[in-house]
Design a protein around this motif. Sequence first.
Motif, PDB file in Angstrom:
ATOM      1  N   ASP A  83       0.870  -1.177   0.000  1.00  0.00           N
ATOM      2  CA  ASP A  83       0.000   0.000   0.000  1.00  0.00           C
ATOM      3  C   ASP A  83       0.904   1.223   0.000  1.00  0.00           C
ATOM      4  OD1 ASP A  83      -1.838   2.013   0.419  1.00  0.00           O
ATOM      5  OD2 ASP A  83      -2.434   1.340   2.428  1.00  0.00           O
ATOM      6  N   VAL A  84       0.904   1.974  -1.087  1.00  0.00           N
ATOM      7  CA  VAL A  84       1.716   3.199  -1.156  1.00  0.00           C
ATOM      8  C   VAL A  84       0.814   4.408  -1.405  1.00  0.00           C
ATOM      9  CG1 VAL A  84       3.896   2.117  -1.768  1.00  0.00           C
ATOM     10  CG2 VAL A  84       2.281   2.650  -3.583  1.00  0.00           C
ATOM     11  N   ALA A  85      -0.403   4.318  -0.866  1.00  0.00           N
ATOM     12  CA  ALA A  85      -1.380   5.387  -1.067  1.00  0.00           C
ATOM     13  C   ALA A  85      -1.039   6.644  -0.287  1.00  0.00           C
ATOM     14  CB  ALA A  85      -2.780   4.900  -0.684  1.00  0.00           C
ATOM     15  N   ILE A 177      -5.003  17.032  -8.054  1.00  0.00           N
ATOM     16  CA  ILE A 177      -4.346  16.132  -7.100  1.00  0.00           C
ATOM     17  C   ILE A 177      -5.283  14.951  -6.860  1.00  0.00           C
ATOM     18  CG2 ILE A 177      -3.388  15.945  -4.774  1.00  0.00           C
ATOM     19  CD1 ILE A 177      -3.017  19.067  -4.950  1.00  0.00           C
ATOM     20  N   HIS A 178      -4.784  13.756  -7.078  1.00  0.00           N
ATOM     21  CA  HIS A 178      -5.647  12.570  -7.088  1.00  0.00           C
ATOM     22  C   HIS A 178      -5.873  12.006  -5.682  1.00  0.00           C
ATOM     23  CE1 HIS A 178      -6.010  12.238 -11.431  1.00  0.00           C
ATOM     24  NE2 HIS A 178      -4.709  12.423 -11.540  1.00  0.00           N
ATOM     25  N   ASP A 179      -6.438  12.839  -4.794  1.00  0.00           N
ATOM     26  CA  ASP A 179      -6.744  12.359  -3.447  1.00  0.00           C
ATOM     27  C   ASP A 179      -7.915  11.384  -3.439  1.00  0.00           C
ATOM     28  OD1 ASP A 179      -4.692  13.751  -2.246  1.00  0.00           O
ATOM     29  OD2 ASP A 179      -5.918  15.505  -1.761  1.00  0.00           O
ATOM     30  N   GLU A 180      -8.615  11.277  -4.549  1.00  0.00           N
ATOM     31  CA  GLU A 180      -9.727  10.329  -4.643  1.00  0.00           C
ATOM     32  C   GLU A 180      -9.257   8.923  -5.011  1.00  0.00           C
ATOM     33  OE1 GLU A 180      -8.967  11.362  -8.889  1.00  0.00           O
ATOM     34  OE2 GLU A 180      -8.842  12.400  -6.954  1.00  0.00           O
ATOM     35  N   ARG A 181      -7.955   8.790  -5.252  1.00  0.00           N
ATOM     36  CA  ARG A 181      -7.399   7.510  -5.671  1.00  0.00           C
ATOM     37  C   ARG A 181      -6.419   6.970  -4.631  1.00  0.00           C
ATOM     38  NH1 ARG A 181      -7.548   5.448 -10.717  1.00  0.00           N
ATOM     39  NH2 ARG A 181      -9.058   6.451 -12.081  1.00  0.00           N
ATOM     40  N   SER A 182      -6.243   5.659  -4.651  1.00  0.00           N
ATOM     41  CA  SER A 182      -5.229   4.994  -3.844  1.00  0.00           C
ATOM     42  C   SER A 182      -4.180   4.412  -4.774  1.00  0.00           C
ATOM     43  CB  SER A 182      -5.855   3.876  -2.996  1.00  0.00           C
ATOM     44  OG  SER A 182      -6.744   4.409  -2.032  1.00  0.00           O
ATOM     45  N   LEU A 183      -2.998   4.150  -4.219  1.00  0.00           N
ATOM     46  CA  LEU A 183      -1.908   3.622  -5.025  1.00  0.00           C
ATOM     47  C   LEU A 183      -1.407   2.324  -4.405  1.00  0.00           C
ATOM     48  CD1 LEU A 183      -0.267   4.454  -7.564  1.00  0.00           C
ATOM     49  CD2 LEU A 183       1.436   5.430  -6.010  1.00  0.00           C
ATOM     50  N   CYS A 221      -8.337   2.057 -13.837  1.00  0.00           N
ATOM     51  CA  CYS A 221      -7.071   2.257 -13.121  1.00  0.00           C
ATOM     52  C   CYS A 221      -6.024   2.898 -14.019  1.00  0.00           C
ATOM     53  CB  CYS A 221      -6.538   0.907 -12.624  1.00  0.00           C
ATOM     54  SG  CYS A 221      -7.590   0.093 -11.403  1.00  0.00           S
ATOM     55  N   PHE A 222      -5.086   3.603 -13.380  1.00  0.00           N
ATOM     56  CA  PHE A 222      -3.870   4.058 -14.046  1.00  0.00           C
ATOM     57  C   PHE A 222      -2.808   3.016 -13.725  1.00  0.00           C
ATOM     58  CE2 PHE A 222      -5.096   8.747 -12.933  1.00  0.00           C
ATOM     59  CZ  PHE A 222      -6.205   8.653 -13.770  1.00  0.00           C
ATOM     60  N   LEU A 223      -2.253   2.402 -14.752  1.00  0.00           N
ATOM     61  CA  LEU A 223      -1.282   1.334 -14.544  1.00  0.00           C
ATOM     62  C   LEU A 223       0.070   1.732 -15.128  1.00  0.00           C
ATOM     63  CD1 LEU A 223      -0.913  -1.620 -13.515  1.00  0.00           C
ATOM     64  CD2 LEU A 223      -1.317  -2.337 -15.888  1.00  0.00           C
ATOM     65  N   GLU A 235       2.698  -0.182 -10.555  1.00  0.00           N
ATOM     66  CA  GLU A 235       2.033   0.698  -9.610  1.00  0.00           C
ATOM     67  C   GLU A 235       0.642   0.964 -10.164  1.00  0.00           C
ATOM     68  OE1 GLU A 235       4.436   4.106  -8.657  1.00  0.00           O
ATOM     69  OE2 GLU A 235       5.870   2.886  -7.522  1.00  0.00           O
ATOM     70  N   ILE A 236      -0.359   0.720  -9.336  1.00  0.00           N
ATOM     71  CA  ILE A 236      -1.758   0.744  -9.766  1.00  0.00           C
ATOM     72  C   ILE A 236      -2.485   1.848  -9.007  1.00  0.00           C
ATOM     73  CG2 ILE A 236      -3.848  -0.621 -10.097  1.00  0.00           C
ATOM     74  CD1 ILE A 236      -2.029  -3.121  -9.424  1.00  0.00           C
ATOM     75  N   SER A 237      -2.923   2.862  -9.726  1.00  0.00           N
ATOM     76  CA  SER A 237      -3.744   3.913  -9.143  1.00  0.00           C
ATOM     77  C   SER A 237      -5.202   3.526  -9.342  1.00  0.00           C
ATOM     78  CB  SER A 237      -3.456   5.262  -9.818  1.00  0.00           C
ATOM     79  OG  SER A 237      -4.358   6.254  -9.357  1.00  0.00           O
TER      80      SER A 237
END
Length: 408
Positions: A83-85, A177-183, A221-223, A235-237
């Motif tokens: 988890d690197v969110a 800023i993608h605070d709605e996403r996790s990484l 997802c952003f891959l 890394e998967i957003s």
Amino acid sequence: MRGGSLWQLGQSITRRLAQTDKKVVSRRYFASEADLKKTALYDFHVAHGGKMVPFAGWSMPIQYKDSIIDSTVNCRQNGSLFDVAHMCGLSLKGKDCVPFLETLVVADVAGLAPGTGSLTVFTNEKGGAIDDSVITKVTDDHIYLVVNAGCRDKDLAHIEEHMKAFKSKGGDVSWHIHDERSLLALQGPLAAPVLQHLTKEDLSKLYFGQFQILDINGSTCFLTRTGYTGEDGFEISVPSEHAVDLAKAILEKSEGKIRLTGLGARDSLRLEAGLCLYGNDMEQHISPVEAGLTWAIGKRRRAEGGFLGADVILQQLKDGPTIRRVGFFSSGPPARSHSEVHDESGNKIGEITSGGFSPNLKKNIAMGYVKSGQHKTGTKVKILVRGKPYEGNITKMPFVATKYYKPT
């Protein structure tokens, strides 16, 4: 917390949990838990035995039920899910987003093909590193980048300040800023075959450093095929509301071989891969040239400059830096950040910035800076640990061979 102490903190917590009442340890280490930010996977970590510690203002798992050593080895043998969110993803958009970003970083962003990316460095006026970042040109008018958690506030303030000035002169750039996403970071030899079960896209056509927006486990997802371990991986957003489901799916599809892995093993893995940790191996006073990241400075940028501190950096490229980042093998206790490096005559020639025991090589490794001329591979040194000198020698990095997925 400085990343170089992650391994030490993990070992310390492991010993204390084994020797002391867990409630006492929890009060000692997690007293500020209520003040810390939590990722979308926080409860998932706790349910799976994650030992949560403060890191860059977040409550993050430093390890799970297995040891840091076992987790590190398993990543290279099978795989790890991190988890690197806590890291900050953001997008720059507009027809001038590329020339804007090039005023701040050393990469040849304009030269990137759409769907590709690179490691780069944000520099200051003196040529020092504000932060390192992986940037991706999604399209000619959309850049996606991720900055380090500990640098988030200063990075965003730096970008915003320069963006306002750029826009005041008519530049077309905006950000989100993608605070709605996790990484999530999925790393190791099983990363691709396991993730392939969760998407219809052919991942064999996505090479190291490439980026794609696609459906994974039912979510957009952003891959990016990248990582911080030296292994193949991604890394998967993912939208935060789908982060737990994606983590569960990855673990289930791996049939227990890919494990949840914490910051302790992540630090060991990146050190084995010879990768810098900002705050330890890179600082405001260290340039990309001194850090051994000359390759990240685009050829066109070396000729044209145009980024903050370019005069300093281009002069270093011409004359050579006065210090250089190198790797070390050492005897005795593992060297730690700020351990002095001496030549065989006892003269100080440098300092360790990161060090620890390599679970995969089963020996002490470290990186740090020495004076130019003293940086040759094989040079014998003395490394001071708690004031006592131990034998060491300079070596090339990475310590463990990288396995990035590249075209043959």
